[in-house]
Design a protein around this motif. Structure first.
Motif, PDB file in Angstrom:
ATOM      1  N   MET A   1      34.495  50.159  32.112  1.00  0.00           N
ATOM      2  CA  MET A   1      35.772  49.960  31.424  1.00  0.00           C
ATOM      3  C   MET A   1      35.863  48.542  30.873  1.00  0.00           C
ATOM      4  SD  MET A   1      38.159  49.544  34.794  1.00  0.00           S
ATOM      5  CE  MET A   1      37.170  50.671  35.736  1.00  0.00           C
ATOM      6  N   ASN A   2      36.832  48.344  29.999  1.00  0.00           N
ATOM      7  CA  ASN A   2      37.224  47.002  29.581  1.00  0.00           C
ATOM      8  C   ASN A   2      38.353  46.577  30.505  1.00  0.00           C
ATOM      9  OD1 ASN A   2      35.416  47.173  27.500  1.00  0.00           O
ATOM     10  ND2 ASN A   2      36.935  47.624  25.951  1.00  0.00           N
ATOM     11  N   ALA A   3      38.211  45.393  31.088  1.00  0.00           N
ATOM     12  CA  ALA A   3      39.209  44.931  32.044  1.00  0.00           C
ATOM     13  C   ALA A   3      39.477  43.452  31.842  1.00  0.00           C
ATOM     14  CB  ALA A   3      38.728  45.170  33.475  1.00  0.00           C
ATOM     15  N   LYS A   4      40.697  43.058  32.201  1.00  0.00           N
ATOM     16  CA  LYS A   4      41.089  41.654  32.143  1.00  0.00           C
ATOM     17  C   LYS A   4      41.114  41.110  33.566  1.00  0.00           C
ATOM     18  CE  LYS A   4      44.631  38.489  30.530  1.00  0.00           C
ATOM     19  NZ  LYS A   4      45.899  38.373  29.819  1.00  0.00           N
ATOM     20  N   ILE A   5      40.448  39.977  33.773  1.00  0.00           N
ATOM     21  CA  ILE A   5      40.447  39.302  35.071  1.00  0.00           C
ATOM     22  C   ILE A   5      41.697  38.431  35.121  1.00  0.00           C
ATOM     23  CG2 ILE A   5      39.208  37.709  36.589  1.00  0.00           C
ATOM     24  CD1 ILE A   5      37.703  40.367  36.036  1.00  0.00           C
ATOM     25  N   PHE A   6      42.534  38.592  36.146  1.00  0.00           N
ATOM     26  CA  PHE A   6      43.748  37.783  36.206  1.00  0.00           C
ATOM     27  C   PHE A   6      43.852  36.925  37.454  1.00  0.00           C
ATOM     28  CE2 PHE A   6      45.066  41.898  37.891  1.00  0.00           C
ATOM     29  CZ  PHE A   6      45.765  41.553  39.035  1.00  0.00           C
ATOM     30  N   GLU A   7      42.887  37.023  38.373  1.00  0.00           N
ATOM     31  CA  GLU A   7      42.911  36.164  39.558  1.00  0.00           C
ATOM     32  C   GLU A   7      41.524  36.132  40.190  1.00  0.00           C
ATOM     33  OE1 GLU A   7      45.034  36.093  43.958  1.00  0.00           O
ATOM     34  OE2 GLU A   7      45.994  37.223  42.361  1.00  0.00           O
ATOM     35  N   LYS A   8      41.187  34.975  40.797  1.00  0.00           N
ATOM     36  CA  LYS A   8      39.948  34.811  41.557  1.00  0.00           C
ATOM     37  C   LYS A   8      40.315  34.320  42.951  1.00  0.00           C
ATOM     38  CE  LYS A   8      36.528  32.548  39.462  1.00  0.00           C
ATOM     39  NZ  LYS A   8      35.774  31.595  38.618  1.00  0.00           N
ATOM     40  N   TYR A   9      39.610  34.829  43.960  1.00  0.00           N
ATOM     41  CA  TYR A   9      39.858  34.334  45.319  1.00  0.00           C
ATOM     42  C   TYR A   9      38.624  34.551  46.181  1.00  0.00           C
ATOM     43  CZ  TYR A   9      40.959  39.243  46.426  1.00  0.00           C
ATOM     44  OH  TYR A   9      40.909  40.598  46.584  1.00  0.00           O
ATOM     45  N   LYS A  10      38.588  33.849  47.320  1.00  0.00           N
ATOM     46  CA  LYS A  10      37.460  33.913  48.251  1.00  0.00           C
ATOM     47  C   LYS A  10      37.936  34.429  49.599  1.00  0.00           C
ATOM     48  CE  LYS A  10      35.507  29.688  46.335  1.00  0.00           C
ATOM     49  NZ  LYS A  10      35.067  28.332  46.634  1.00  0.00           N
ATOM     50  N   SER A  11      37.050  35.134  50.279  1.00  0.00           N
ATOM     51  CA  SER A  11      37.326  35.567  51.649  1.00  0.00           C
ATOM     52  C   SER A  11      37.087  34.382  52.572  1.00  0.00           C
ATOM     53  CB  SER A  11      36.394  36.712  52.035  1.00  0.00           C
ATOM     54  OG  SER A  11      36.453  36.941  53.421  1.00  0.00           O
ATOM     55  N   THR A  12      37.973  34.170  53.503  1.00  0.00           N
ATOM     56  CA  THR A  12      37.819  33.057  54.437  1.00  0.00           C
ATOM     57  C   THR A  12      37.348  33.532  55.806  1.00  0.00           C
ATOM     58  OG1 THR A  12      40.142  33.236  55.035  1.00  0.00           O
ATOM     59  CG2 THR A  12      39.568  31.667  53.292  1.00  0.00           C
ATOM     60  N   GLU A  13      37.217  34.839  55.971  1.00  0.00           N
ATOM     61  CA  GLU A  13      36.783  35.385  57.250  1.00  0.00           C
ATOM     62  C   GLU A  13      35.307  35.744  57.202  1.00  0.00           C
ATOM     63  OE1 GLU A  13      39.268  38.728  58.073  1.00  0.00           O
ATOM     64  OE2 GLU A  13      41.091  37.595  57.734  1.00  0.00           O
TER      65      GLU A  13
ATOM     66  N   ASN B   1      40.317  36.257  30.814  1.00  0.00           N
ATOM     67  CA  ASN B   1      39.382  36.738  29.804  1.00  0.00           C
ATOM     68  C   ASN B   1      39.133  38.220  30.024  1.00  0.00           C
ATOM     69  OD1 ASN B   1      38.876  34.527  28.133  1.00  0.00           O
ATOM     70  ND2 ASN B   1      37.424  33.663  29.588  1.00  0.00           N
ATOM     71  N   THR B   2      38.626  38.862  28.965  1.00  0.00           N
ATOM     72  CA  THR B   2      38.365  40.297  28.991  1.00  0.00           C
ATOM     73  C   THR B   2      36.864  40.538  29.084  1.00  0.00           C
ATOM     74  OG1 THR B   2      40.315  40.632  27.641  1.00  0.00           O
ATOM     75  CG2 THR B   2      38.760  42.450  27.756  1.00  0.00           C
ATOM     76  N   TYR B   3      36.495  41.507  29.935  1.00  0.00           N
ATOM     77  CA  TYR B   3      35.093  41.810  30.194  1.00  0.00           C
ATOM     78  C   TYR B   3      34.863  43.317  30.163  1.00  0.00           C
ATOM     79  CZ  TYR B   3      34.877  36.996  31.836  1.00  0.00           C
ATOM     80  OH  TYR B   3      34.943  35.632  31.913  1.00  0.00           O
ATOM     81  N   PHE B   4      33.647  43.695  29.782  1.00  0.00           N
ATOM     82  CA  PHE B   4      33.193  45.065  29.957  1.00  0.00           C
ATOM     83  C   PHE B   4      32.552  45.096  31.335  1.00  0.00           C
ATOM     84  CE2 PHE B   4      29.756  48.177  29.825  1.00  0.00           C
ATOM     85  CZ  PHE B   4      30.478  49.314  29.504  1.00  0.00           C
ATOM     86  N   ILE B   5      33.020  45.976  32.219  1.00  0.00           N
ATOM     87  CA  ILE B   5      32.519  45.983  33.588  1.00  0.00           C
ATOM     88  C   ILE B   5      32.075  47.376  34.014  1.00  0.00           C
ATOM     89  CG2 ILE B   5      33.928  44.022  34.326  1.00  0.00           C
ATOM     90  CD1 ILE B   5      35.791  46.043  35.704  1.00  0.00           C
ATOM     91  N   ASN B   6      31.172  47.384  34.965  1.00  0.00           N
ATOM     92  CA  ASN B   6      30.738  48.596  35.641  1.00  0.00           C
ATOM     93  C   ASN B   6      30.937  48.333  37.121  1.00  0.00           C
ATOM     94  OD1 ASN B   6      29.562  50.923  36.563  1.00  0.00           O
ATOM     95  ND2 ASN B   6      27.561  50.538  35.649  1.00  0.00           N
ATOM     96  N   VAL B   7      31.739  49.163  37.789  1.00  0.00           N
ATOM     97  CA  VAL B   7      32.043  48.978  39.200  1.00  0.00           C
ATOM     98  C   VAL B   7      31.791  50.275  39.963  1.00  0.00           C
ATOM     99  CG1 VAL B   7      33.732  47.137  38.861  1.00  0.00           C
ATOM    100  CG2 VAL B   7      34.497  49.513  38.822  1.00  0.00           C
ATOM    101  N   SER B   8      31.630  50.147  41.280  1.00  0.00           N
ATOM    102  CA  SER B   8      31.492  51.320  42.139  1.00  0.00           C
ATOM    103  C   SER B   8      32.443  51.189  43.319  1.00  0.00           C
ATOM    104  CB  SER B   8      30.055  51.464  42.632  1.00  0.00           C
ATOM    105  OG  SER B   8      29.720  50.394  43.491  1.00  0.00           O
ATOM    106  N   TRP B   9      32.794  52.335  43.926  1.00  0.00           N
ATOM    107  CA  TRP B   9      33.664  52.347  45.093  1.00  0.00           C
ATOM    108  C   TRP B   9      33.513  53.679  45.811  1.00  0.00           C
ATOM    109  CZ3 TRP B   9      35.222  53.435  40.258  1.00  0.00           C
ATOM    110  CH2 TRP B   9      36.025  54.533  40.050  1.00  0.00           C
ATOM    111  N   LYS B  10      34.017  53.736  47.035  1.00  0.00           N
ATOM    112  CA  LYS B  10      33.985  54.954  47.840  1.00  0.00           C
ATOM    113  C   LYS B  10      35.411  55.430  48.061  1.00  0.00           C
ATOM    114  CE  LYS B  10      30.225  53.011  50.510  1.00  0.00           C
ATOM    115  NZ  LYS B  10      29.846  52.502  51.831  1.00  0.00           N
ATOM    116  N   SER B  11      35.560  56.750  48.117  1.00  0.00           N
ATOM    117  CA  SER B  11      36.875  57.314  48.433  1.00  0.00           C
ATOM    118  C   SER B  11      36.680  58.644  49.155  1.00  0.00           C
ATOM    119  CB  SER B  11      37.714  57.496  47.175  1.00  0.00           C
ATOM    120  OG  SER B  11      37.228  58.561  46.401  1.00  0.00           O
TER     121      SER B  11
END
Length: 99
Positions: free
Chosen positions: A19-31, A67-77
């Motif tokens: 999909m085309n998606a807009k990134i609106f936040e970045k964060y890191k896991s602290t655990e 910014n807007t990016y073309f992305i390929n992602v995977s997930w489980k459900s």
């Protein structure tokens, strides 16, 4: 948005989507192990907000918020529905789109 439900394993279905998606936040896991994330929203119907997990800090540093990016992602459900709203996905591919 193009999606596939790939296979079933212990009642979880593995999905992938481009999909085309807009990134609106970045964060890191602290655990535990440091893991890097983006929050993104799909630009076309169905409009969905989700997180993207990235294991590589160098790649994470290159991605720019708003910014807007073309992305390929995977997930489980647990079902075959193609809904990623508020889920955490794994980044498979990313390319910046021209403005």
């Amino acid at each position: 948005m193009y999606s596939t439900a790939e296979k079933k394993n212990n009642s979880l279905i593995f999905h992938s989507s481009t999909m085309n998606a807009k990134i609106f936040e970045k964060y890191k896991s602290t655990e535990g192990k440091r893991t890097f994330y983006f929050k993104a929203e799909n630009l076309f119907s169905p409009y969905q907000e989700f997180s993207i997990k990235v294991d590589d800090e160098k790649l994470w540093n290159l991605i720019e918020v708003n910014n807007t990016y073309f992305i390929n992602v995977s997930w489980k459900s647990p079902n075959s529905e193609n809904v990623i709203n508020y889920q955490t996905t794994n980044l498979l591919q990313i390319e910046k789109l021209d403005p």
